[in-house]
Write a protein that holds these residues in place. Structure first.
Motif, PDB file in Angstrom:
ATOM      1  N   LYS A 212      40.815 -13.930  23.811  1.00 25.64           N
ATOM      2  CA  LYS A 212      42.166 -15.022  23.997  1.00 25.64           C
ATOM      3  C   LYS A 212      42.600 -15.393  22.320  1.00 25.64           C
ATOM      4  O   LYS A 212      42.013 -14.250  22.058  1.00 25.64           O
TER       5      LYS A 212
ATOM      6  N   GLN B  59      36.873 -13.361  23.886  1.00 25.21           N
ATOM      7  CA  GLN B  59      37.102 -13.755  25.389  1.00 25.21           C
ATOM      8  C   GLN B  59      38.674 -13.431  25.770  1.00 25.21           C
ATOM      9  O   GLN B  59      39.123 -13.652  26.627  1.00 25.21           O
TER      10      GLN B  59
ATOM     11  N   HIS C 179      38.081 -22.869  26.153  1.00 21.59           N
ATOM     12  CA  HIS C 179      37.825 -23.162  27.310  1.00 21.59           C
ATOM     13  C   HIS C 179      38.577 -23.353  27.698  1.00 21.59           C
ATOM     14  O   HIS C 179      38.419 -22.657  29.532  1.00 21.59           O
ATOM     15  N   TYR C 180      39.589 -23.946  28.099  1.00 21.77           N
ATOM     16  CA  TYR C 180      40.511 -24.386  28.957  1.00 21.77           C
ATOM     17  C   TYR C 180      42.601 -23.709  28.381  1.00 21.77           C
ATOM     18  O   TYR C 180      42.815 -23.062  29.607  1.00 21.77           O
TER      19      TYR C 180
ATOM     20  N   GLN D  95      34.923 -29.987  33.177  1.00 27.80           N
ATOM     21  CA  GLN D  95      33.916 -29.164  32.879  1.00 27.80           C
ATOM     22  C   GLN D  95      32.989 -30.158  31.553  1.00 27.80           C
ATOM     23  O   GLN D  95      31.758 -29.716  31.962  1.00 27.80           O
TER      24      GLN D  95
ATOM     25  N   PRO E  13      45.073 -25.110  32.779  1.00 28.00           N
ATOM     26  CA  PRO E  13      45.342 -25.739  33.762  1.00 28.00           C
ATOM     27  C   PRO E  13      45.322 -26.752  33.011  1.00 28.00           C
ATOM     28  O   PRO E  13      45.090 -27.502  32.512  1.00 28.00           O
TER      29      PRO E  13
END
Lengths: 125, 243
Positions: free
Chosen positions: B111, B109, B144-145, B199, B172
């Motif tokens: 990251k 991803q 995810h964040y 989420q 975020p």
């Protein structure tokens, strides 16, 4: 290309799933953009004025309900049709969310990829 | 910066018979399964380059592994009456193992995940598998964040007779409203699992909390302006580290 002028904003925080949605919609001739969380989605909606928003229910940073509330509070975004695409589809009734501009609900757990393009086509009729 | 301990009595109850947790488990498994299904549809439809095929196949493998981690966690959490062996552990080494295990998922991803190294890491008393699973859950959550610009970092910090092992993401922030909800849930002492961010249903934290309690540890979260840290406080080992 057919439907070249149509912009669908895909608001989905799963990067890989949003890629699949984009692939399907591009194949159907739609121009798409992607947002992975609520705040970016709102900015892109302001900027692009997409004709349809394909929206996941649970997002990073906010929920779809927050985003839909915000869309409804502005004249220029309140009429944008929303397609909810969610794992929670079995818990949501269209009648309960239609006031937020939701026109279709797609169940991620049972959908076929083409259902996305079909739903976009139907709300643009 | 706001900090709160993720404590609640209900989390220590057995998973069996807990309808809310059962429903959450079902919901949490929907996401990876729905994704795998869509990826399989894409492969089945063809019209992909060989590079795209390889990429989607890799995504299916990584998503399956994530789902399997969750099912193994659920199985383990149902064994709360079992005594898990506790031993002195080097948490930095464990963080490195976790980072190594999660790196393919992060890389896929675009990251990154890293471990803040320490020359003289404090030891903790814990169970290697349970602590590893807690950190994997925090890592999954952070993936995810987090943004692609800043790696997720795992760090170990001694705090008196405790050692804090934390996973920091830069993404975020948890909004004040969500933080309020989180705090209310922390002190509600109900069976409703905690959820730091919208989420997730919060199952990962629920499981992490259960595993921490099996080792007399405690999980918590710190809200930053640019992300969050989820941590577990473990009892420090008095055994000297020779590493």
């Amino acid at each position: 290309m057919k439907n070249m002028a149509v912009d669908v904003l895909i608001v989905e925080d799963d990067i890989w799933l949003s890629e699949q949605f984009e692939r399907t919609l591009s194949k159907a001739g739609y121009v798409t953009r992607r947002a992975f969380e609520g705040h970016t989605a709102m900015d892109l909606i302001d900027e692009l004025k997409p004709q349809v928003v394909l929206l996941d229910m649970l997002l990073t940073g906010s929920t779809a309900v927050t985003l839909m509330h915000e869309l409804q509070s502005y004249k220029d975004t309140g009429d944008i049709p929303i397609i909810l695409c969610t794992n929670l589809a079995s818990l949501i009734r269209l009648d309960d969310v239609s006031d937020y501009g939701v026109r279709r609900i797609i169940d991620k757990t049972t959908m076929h990829p083409d259902d996305i393009a079909t739903a976009v086509r139907s709300v643009l009729l | 910066m706001r900090e709160g301990r993720l404590t609640k009595n209900a989390a220590s109850e057995p998973f069996g018979g807990d309808t809310a947790a059962f429903l959450m488990a079902a919901h949490e498994l929907k996401s990876p399964l729905a994704l795998i299904r869509q990826l399989a549809f894409a492969l089945d439809a063809g019209q992909l380059t060989s590079g795209e095929q390889d990429r989607i196949a890799q995504q299916i493998i990584l998503t399956s592994e994530r789902a399997l981690r969750l099912t193994t966690d659920l199985t383990t959490s149902s064994r709360q009456d079992t005594l898990f062996d506790l031993e002195p552990l080097n948490p930095v080494t464990l963080c490195e193992d976790v980072a190594h295990e999660l790196t393919p998922l992060f890389t896929a991803q675009d990251k990154k995940i890293e471990v803040i190294s320490r020359t003289k890491p404090p030891l903790v008393v814990g169970n290697r598998d349970l602590l590893r699973r807690i950190l994997l859950n925090f890592g999954d959550n952070a993936l995810h964040y987090s943004s692609a610009d800043h790696p997720v970092s795992l760090a170990v910090q001694a705090t008196g007779d405790k050692v804090r092992v934390g996973v920091r993401d830069y993404g975020p922030a948890v909004t004040p409203d969500m933080w309020q909800v989180l705090q209310e849930r922390l002190h509600a002492h109900t069976a409703q699992p905690v959820s730091g961010r919208p989420q997730s249903s919060g199952l990962g934290l629920y499981i992490a909390d259960q595993f921490a309690r099996m080792m007399s540890g405690e999980i918590g979260a710190i809200r930053h302006r640019d992300g969050a840290t989820f941590y577990v406080d473990m009892t420090a080992s008095r055994q000297l580290s020779f590493l």
